[in-house]
Design a protein around this motif. Structure first.
Motif, PDB file in Angstrom:
ATOM      1  N   UNK A  78     -14.326  18.846 -27.831  1.00 54.03           N
ATOM      2  CA  UNK A  78     -13.708  17.563 -28.181  1.00 54.03           C
ATOM      3  C   UNK A  78     -13.226  16.813 -26.943  1.00 54.03           C
ATOM      4  N   UNK A  79     -12.669  17.563 -25.980  1.00 54.51           N
ATOM      5  CA  UNK A  79     -12.112  16.955 -24.774  1.00 54.51           C
ATOM      6  C   UNK A  79     -13.179  16.673 -23.714  1.00 54.51           C
ATOM      7  N   UNK A  80     -14.394  17.190 -23.934  1.00 50.48           N
ATOM      8  CA  UNK A  80     -15.451  17.018 -22.945  1.00 50.48           C
ATOM      9  C   UNK A  80     -15.174  17.769 -21.660  1.00 50.48           C
ATOM     10  N   UNK A  81     -14.523  18.922 -21.778  1.00 54.98           N
ATOM     11  CA  UNK A  81     -14.154  19.740 -20.615  1.00 54.98           C
ATOM     12  C   UNK A  81     -14.812  21.108 -20.705  1.00 54.98           C
ATOM     13  N   UNK A  82     -14.964  21.735 -19.572  1.00 50.42           N
ATOM     14  CA  UNK A  82     -15.338  23.146 -19.509  1.00 50.42           C
ATOM     15  C   UNK A  82     -14.095  23.925 -19.120  1.00 50.42           C
ATOM     16  N   UNK A  83     -13.789  24.951 -19.882  1.00 53.14           N
ATOM     17  CA  UNK A  83     -12.615  25.774 -19.631  1.00 53.14           C
ATOM     18  C   UNK A  83     -13.072  27.143 -19.136  1.00 53.14           C
ATOM     19  N   UNK A  84     -12.477  27.577 -18.033  1.00 54.25           N
ATOM     20  CA  UNK A  84     -12.744  28.898 -17.472  1.00 54.25           C
ATOM     21  C   UNK A  84     -11.802  29.885 -18.164  1.00 54.25           C
ATOM     22  N   UNK A  85     -12.349  30.990 -18.671  1.00 53.42           N
ATOM     23  CA  UNK A  85     -11.527  31.932 -19.431  1.00 53.42           C
ATOM     24  C   UNK A  85     -11.636  33.351 -18.889  1.00 53.42           C
ATOM     25  N   UNK A  86     -10.522  34.040 -18.991  1.00 50.16           N
ATOM     26  CA  UNK A  86     -10.462  35.474 -18.726  1.00 50.16           C
ATOM     27  C   UNK A  86     -10.035  36.155 -20.016  1.00 50.16           C
ATOM     28  N   UNK A  87     -10.720  37.228 -20.360  1.00 51.09           N
ATOM     29  CA  UNK A  87     -10.386  37.956 -21.581  1.00 51.09           C
ATOM     30  C   UNK A  87      -9.260  38.940 -21.303  1.00 51.09           C
ATOM     31  N   UNK A  88      -8.351  39.024 -22.238  1.00 49.02           N
ATOM     32  CA  UNK A  88      -7.249  39.975 -22.124  1.00 49.02           C
ATOM     33  C   UNK A  88      -7.629  41.227 -22.901  1.00 49.02           C
ATOM     34  N   UNK A  89      -7.591  42.349 -22.231  1.00 48.55           N
ATOM     35  CA  UNK A  89      -7.940  43.625 -22.859  1.00 48.55           C
ATOM     36  C   UNK A  89      -6.671  44.324 -23.349  1.00 48.55           C
ATOM     37  N   UNK A  90      -6.791  44.969 -24.486  1.00 50.58           N
ATOM     38  CA  UNK A  90      -5.688  45.753 -25.046  1.00 50.58           C
ATOM     39  C   UNK A  90      -6.010  47.209 -24.784  1.00 50.58           C
ATOM     40  N   UNK A  91      -5.443  47.730 -23.707  1.00 50.26           N
ATOM     41  CA  UNK A  91      -5.735  49.122 -23.353  1.00 50.26           C
ATOM     42  C   UNK A  91      -4.562  50.048 -23.644  1.00 50.26           C
ATOM     43  N   UNK A  92      -3.391  49.471 -23.881  1.00 47.54           N
ATOM     44  CA  UNK A  92      -2.218  50.273 -24.209  1.00 47.54           C
ATOM     45  C   UNK A  92      -2.258  50.642 -25.684  1.00 47.54           C
ATOM     46  N   UNK A  93      -1.534  51.626 -26.046  1.00 40.05           N
ATOM     47  CA  UNK A  93      -1.460  52.041 -27.447  1.00 40.05           C
ATOM     48  C   UNK A  93      -0.256  51.403 -28.153  1.00 40.05           C
ATOM     49  N   UNK A  94       0.242  50.312 -27.579  1.00 37.13           N
ATOM     50  CA  UNK A  94       1.412  49.647 -28.146  1.00 37.13           C
ATOM     51  C   UNK A  94       0.974  48.546 -29.099  1.00 37.13           C
ATOM     52  N   UNK A  95       1.541  48.532 -30.286  1.00 34.00           N
ATOM     53  CA  UNK A  95       1.200  47.538 -31.299  1.00 34.00           C
ATOM     54  C   UNK A  95       1.652  46.130 -30.905  1.00 34.00           C
ATOM     55  N   UNK A  96       2.660  46.044 -30.042  1.00 37.90           N
ATOM     56  CA  UNK A  96       3.200  44.733 -29.671  1.00 37.90           C
ATOM     57  C   UNK A  96       2.354  44.011 -28.631  1.00 37.90           C
ATOM     58  N   UNK A  97       1.333  44.662 -28.110  1.00 37.88           N
ATOM     59  CA  UNK A  97       0.482  44.061 -27.077  1.00 37.88           C
ATOM     60  C   UNK A  97      -0.706  43.362 -27.724  1.00 37.88           C
ATOM     61  N   UNK A  98      -1.238  42.362 -27.017  1.00 36.41           N
ATOM     62  CA  UNK A  98      -2.362  41.579 -27.511  1.00 36.41           C
ATOM     63  C   UNK A  98      -3.602  41.888 -26.693  1.00 36.41           C
ATOM     64  N   UNK A  99      -4.775  41.562 -27.242  1.00 35.28           N
ATOM     65  CA  UNK A  99      -6.007  41.669 -26.480  1.00 35.28           C
ATOM     66  C   UNK A  99      -7.139  42.289 -27.267  1.00 35.28           C
TER      67      UNK A  99
END
Length: 151
Positions: free
Chosen positions: A104-125
């Motif tokens: 919609x904005x006519x932009x290219x966004x550079x992204x890095x993926x967040x990995x969930x490697x911890x066994x904590x439920x409160x973490x994202x990825x």
């Protein structure tokens, strides 16, 4: 005590030429960010959407903004409007919304993926299996206007 300019100059002098310094500017006011900018710093990272959106208009337009915090789907449009990089893509839902808003904005966004490697439920990825499945999709144009650059 060193000034912001002295610190920026010292740090960048020590970095290899292929390394980019992203100065995390959270909780810093625009005048302190401007001091770093005046010393040559051009990439800044923010982890709160509201701070990013309030600081960016008050600072030079050639700053490369990086969003480094947890990003909720309902805040993607605001971040896409300002940032060039999003370091915290933690779900397909967020990635799809980044793609939609970037188109919609006519932009290219550079992204890095967040990995969930911890066994904590409160973490994202993503977990490893999700990323392996995503890699299959990267050969096509599954997420237009998004460049996945790493983890």
């Amino acid at each position: 005590m060193s000034t912001i300019q002295e610190n920026i100059i010292q740090i960048t002098r020590e970095l290899p030429p292929h390394v980019k310094l992203v100065a995390v500017s959270k909780k810093q006011d625009a005048s302190r960010i401007q001091q770093a900018y005046d010393a040559g710093q051009r990439a800044f990272g923010e982890n709160y959407v509201q701070e990013l959106c309030s600081k960016a208009p008050a600072l030079p337009s050639d700053i490369e903004w990086h969003f480094i915090g947890h990003l909720q789907t309902n805040k993607v449009k605001q971040v896409v409007d300002v940032a060039t990089w999003i370091h915290s893509v933690d779900s397909i839902k967020v990635l799809n919304e980044i793609s939609r808003q970037a188109q919609k904005a006519g932009k290219n966004i550079q992204c890095l993926l967040q990995m969930h490697i911890a066994r904590e439920e409160s973490k994202f990825g993503f977990d490893v299996n999700e990323v392996e499945e995503m890699m299959k999709d990267l050969t096509g144009n599954h997420w237009p206007n998004v460049n996945i650059r790493g983890v």
